[in-house]
Scaffold this motif. Structure first.
Motif, PDB file in Angstrom:
ATOM      1  N   SER A   1       0.835  -1.193   0.000  1.00 40.74           N
ATOM      2  CA  SER A   1       0.000   0.000   0.000  1.00 40.74           C
ATOM      3  C   SER A   1       0.876   1.252   0.000  1.00 40.74           C
ATOM      4  N   LEU A   2       0.345   2.316  -0.586  1.00 46.40           N
ATOM      5  CA  LEU A   2       1.084   3.571  -0.655  1.00 46.40           C
ATOM      6  C   LEU A   2       1.156   4.235   0.711  1.00 46.40           C
ATOM      7  N   ILE A   3       2.255   4.925   0.955  1.00 47.24           N
ATOM      8  CA  ILE A   3       2.445   5.647   2.208  1.00 47.24           C
ATOM      9  C   ILE A   3       1.716   6.979   2.118  1.00 47.24           C
ATOM     10  N   GLU A   4       0.864   7.250   3.084  1.00 43.50           N
ATOM     11  CA  GLU A   4       0.118   8.498   3.098  1.00 43.50           C
ATOM     12  C   GLU A   4       0.972   9.625   3.678  1.00 43.50           C
ATOM     13  N   GLN A   5       0.822  10.804   3.120  1.00 40.04           N
ATOM     14  CA  GLN A   5       1.614  11.937   3.593  1.00 40.04           C
ATOM     15  C   GLN A   5       1.317  12.252   5.052  1.00 40.04           C
ATOM     16  N   SER A   6       0.090  12.050   5.480  1.00 40.55           N
ATOM     17  CA  SER A   6      -0.273  12.335   6.867  1.00 40.55           C
ATOM     18  C   SER A   6       0.447  11.419   7.856  1.00 40.55           C
ATOM     19  N   ALA A   7       0.982  10.295   7.366  1.00 44.25           N
ATOM     20  CA  ALA A   7       1.631   9.326   8.242  1.00 44.25           C
ATOM     21  C   ALA A   7       3.141   9.503   8.309  1.00 44.25           C
ATOM     22  N   VAL A   8       3.726  10.287   7.404  1.00 43.40           N
ATOM     23  CA  VAL A   8       5.183  10.403   7.395  1.00 43.40           C
ATOM     24  C   VAL A   8       5.648  11.304   8.534  1.00 43.40           C
ATOM     25  N   ARG A   9       6.863  11.055   8.985  1.00 44.69           N
ATOM     26  CA  ARG A   9       7.458  11.853  10.062  1.00 44.69           C
ATOM     27  C   ARG A   9       8.604  12.723   9.559  1.00 44.69           C
ATOM     28  N   ASN A  10       9.080  12.460   8.373  1.00 40.96           N
ATOM     29  CA  ASN A  10      10.143  13.273   7.804  1.00 40.96           C
ATOM     30  C   ASN A  10       9.630  14.684   7.516  1.00 40.96           C
ATOM     31  N   ARG A  11      10.342  15.676   7.996  1.00 38.87           N
ATOM     32  CA  ARG A  11       9.846  17.047   7.933  1.00 38.87           C
ATOM     33  C   ARG A  11       9.853  17.612   6.513  1.00 38.87           C
ATOM     34  N   LEU A  12      10.787  17.161   5.686  1.00 38.03           N
ATOM     35  CA  LEU A  12      10.777  17.606   4.292  1.00 38.03           C
ATOM     36  C   LEU A  12       9.561  17.071   3.561  1.00 38.03           C
ATOM     37  N   LEU A  13       9.286  15.790   3.733  1.00 33.70           N
ATOM     38  CA  LEU A  13       8.130  15.195   3.065  1.00 33.70           C
ATOM     39  C   LEU A  13       6.837  15.837   3.534  1.00 33.70           C
ATOM     40  N   LYS A  14       6.784  16.187   4.809  1.00 33.75           N
ATOM     41  CA  LYS A  14       5.583  16.846   5.331  1.00 33.75           C
ATOM     42  C   LYS A  14       5.376  18.229   4.715  1.00 33.75           C
ATOM     43  N   ARG A  15       6.483  18.886   4.331  1.00 35.09           N
ATOM     44  CA  ARG A  15       6.392  20.230   3.788  1.00 35.09           C
ATOM     45  C   ARG A  15       5.942  20.256   2.328  1.00 35.09           C
ATOM     46  N   LEU A  16       5.977  19.114   1.667  1.00 32.37           N
ATOM     47  CA  LEU A  16       5.601  19.075   0.254  1.00 32.37           C
ATOM     48  C   LEU A  16       4.118  19.351   0.064  1.00 32.37           C
ATOM     49  N   SER A  17       3.782  19.956  -1.048  1.00 36.72           N
ATOM     50  CA  SER A  17       2.373  20.070  -1.418  1.00 36.72           C
ATOM     51  C   SER A  17       1.840  18.666  -1.705  1.00 36.72           C
ATOM     52  N   PRO A  18       0.541  18.447  -1.594  1.00 32.48           N
ATOM     53  CA  PRO A  18      -0.007  17.125  -1.910  1.00 32.48           C
ATOM     54  C   PRO A  18       0.370  16.648  -3.305  1.00 32.48           C
ATOM     55  N   GLY A  19       0.411  17.576  -4.256  1.00 29.19           N
ATOM     56  CA  GLY A  19       0.766  17.196  -5.618  1.00 29.19           C
ATOM     57  C   GLY A  19       2.212  16.746  -5.735  1.00 29.19           C
ATOM     58  N   ASP A  20       3.118  17.446  -5.056  1.00 29.24           N
ATOM     59  CA  ASP A  20       4.527  17.070  -5.100  1.00 29.24           C
ATOM     60  C   ASP A  20       4.760  15.753  -4.360  1.00 29.24           C
ATOM     61  N   PHE A  21       4.073  15.583  -3.230  1.00 26.79           N
ATOM     62  CA  PHE A  21       4.217  14.307  -2.515  1.00 26.79           C
ATOM     63  C   PHE A  21       3.723  13.146  -3.384  1.00 26.79           C
ATOM     64  N   ALA A  22       2.666  13.372  -4.151  1.00 31.90           N
ATOM     65  CA  ALA A  22       2.123  12.317  -5.018  1.00 31.90           C
ATOM     66  C   ALA A  22       3.131  11.885  -6.077  1.00 31.90           C
ATOM     67  N   LEU A  23       4.025  12.790  -6.482  1.00 28.11           N
ATOM     68  CA  LEU A  23       5.059  12.424  -7.452  1.00 28.11           C
ATOM     69  C   LEU A  23       6.042  11.411  -6.863  1.00 28.11           C
ATOM     70  N   LEU A  24       6.297  11.524  -5.560  1.00 32.24           N
ATOM     71  CA  LEU A  24       7.243  10.627  -4.899  1.00 32.24           C
ATOM     72  C   LEU A  24       6.568   9.387  -4.318  1.00 32.24           C
ATOM     73  N   GLN A  25       5.311   9.516  -3.963  1.00 28.66           N
ATOM     74  CA  GLN A  25       4.591   8.498  -3.201  1.00 28.66           C
ATOM     75  C   GLN A  25       4.721   7.073  -3.740  1.00 28.66           C
ATOM     76  N   PRO A  26       4.561   6.822  -5.044  1.00 24.30           N
ATOM     77  CA  PRO A  26       4.634   5.436  -5.520  1.00 24.30           C
ATOM     78  C   PRO A  26       6.016   4.812  -5.397  1.00 24.30           C
ATOM     79  N   HIS A  27       7.037   5.652  -5.181  1.00 26.10           N
ATOM     80  CA  HIS A  27       8.413   5.171  -5.196  1.00 26.10           C
ATOM     81  C   HIS A  27       9.038   5.071  -3.802  1.00 26.10           C
ATOM     82  N   LEU A  28       8.332   5.512  -2.766  1.00 26.20           N
ATOM     83  CA  LEU A  28       8.867   5.490  -1.403  1.00 26.20           C
ATOM     84  C   LEU A  28       8.783   4.082  -0.825  1.00 26.20           C
ATOM     85  N   ARG A  29       9.923   3.592  -0.309  1.00 25.31           N
ATOM     86  CA  ARG A  29      10.012   2.235   0.221  1.00 25.31           C
ATOM     87  C   ARG A  29      10.451   2.291   1.686  1.00 25.31           C
ATOM     88  N   PRO A  30       9.599   1.841   2.615  1.00 23.23           N
ATOM     89  CA  PRO A  30       9.997   1.846   4.032  1.00 23.23           C
ATOM     90  C   PRO A  30      11.130   0.853   4.281  1.00 23.23           C
TER      91      PRO A  30
END
Length: 236
Positions: free
Chosen positions: A2-31
């Protein structure tokens, strides 16, 4: 997976991204879970992945004889951004886990492709690169200008910024390696800080007791990169 939701991330840079920018990275993020001393990027080897720390932090050190730490990255940033975003596929520096935790890995080609799509994403990541370059310059300033007590205090504050709570997992040997001094020198500096009730040193860990007191000892060796991070990223 499942994709990682922006609301669940703790990294401060990722939290600062706009929803659209986070969506560009979202499919590629691997815990991934990390272990202490785990190597993330090897010197002079092609960089395949970048890493967004969620908990814990990583060190950047010189390679070869006379190793010393030149940078530290935790949940405020991304490991590997400087060479990749500045157009290189490798670095002469070693990047490894200093404090175990969790990270989100992403392929270097994927993050570069996303920055080509979004200038805002690229600008934010480059602003982080700027703060890391300032941190490295401040480290050089501290190493040239201050005694080991001040340098150690600055280092403890930087680690304290990146942990949950007041415990910092570190040995005297590792501290001597990070600061480029003898183990006995580190031990004496720790004893001085402990005698002033600023920390409590235990086997394999240091507990911060008085952060305000540590800030007073560190003086202007600490704070410039932190202020720039707030200005460029948190207040942007």
């Amino acid at each position: 997976m499942s994709l990682i939701e922006q609301s669940a991330v703790r990294n401060r840079l990722l939290k600062r991204l706009s929803p659209g920018d986070f969506a560009l990275l979202q499919p590629h993020l691997r815990p991934m879970a990390t272990e202490m001393r785990q190597r993330l990027i090897q010197p002079y080897m092609s960089i395949r992945d970048l890493f967004f720390p969620e908990t814990g932090y990583a060190s950047i050190t010189t390679a070869g004889v006379g190793k010393i730490e030149v940078g530290i990255i935790g949940p405020e940033g991304v490991v590997g951004a400087t060479p990749v975003l500045l157009g290189s596929d490798r670095t002469p520096y070693d990047h490894f886990v200093q404090n175990a935790g969790e990270m989100l890995a992403i392929g270097a080609p994927e993050i570069l492709a996303a920055t080509e799509i979004s200038p805002a994403l690229r600008r934010l990541l480059l602003r982080f690169v700027q703060t890391l370059l300032i941190q490295t310059a401040q480290t050089a300033f501290a190493n040239a200008s201050y005694n080991i007590e001040v340098r150690l205090t600055r280092w403890l504050l930087m680690c304290h910024d990146r942990v949950i709570g007041d415990d910092i997992a570190v040995t005297h040997d590792f501290l001597s390696y990070m600061l480029g001094v003898q183990r006995t020198t580190v031990t004496l500096a720790l004893q001085l800080l402990e005698g002033n009730l600023l920390i409590r040193a235990r086997r394999g860990r240091i507990v911060v007791l008085d952060r305000a007191g540590l800030l007073a000892v560190a003086g202007d060796s600490y704070g410039v990169p932190e202020a720039e991070y707030a200005r460029l990223i948190e207040e942007a």
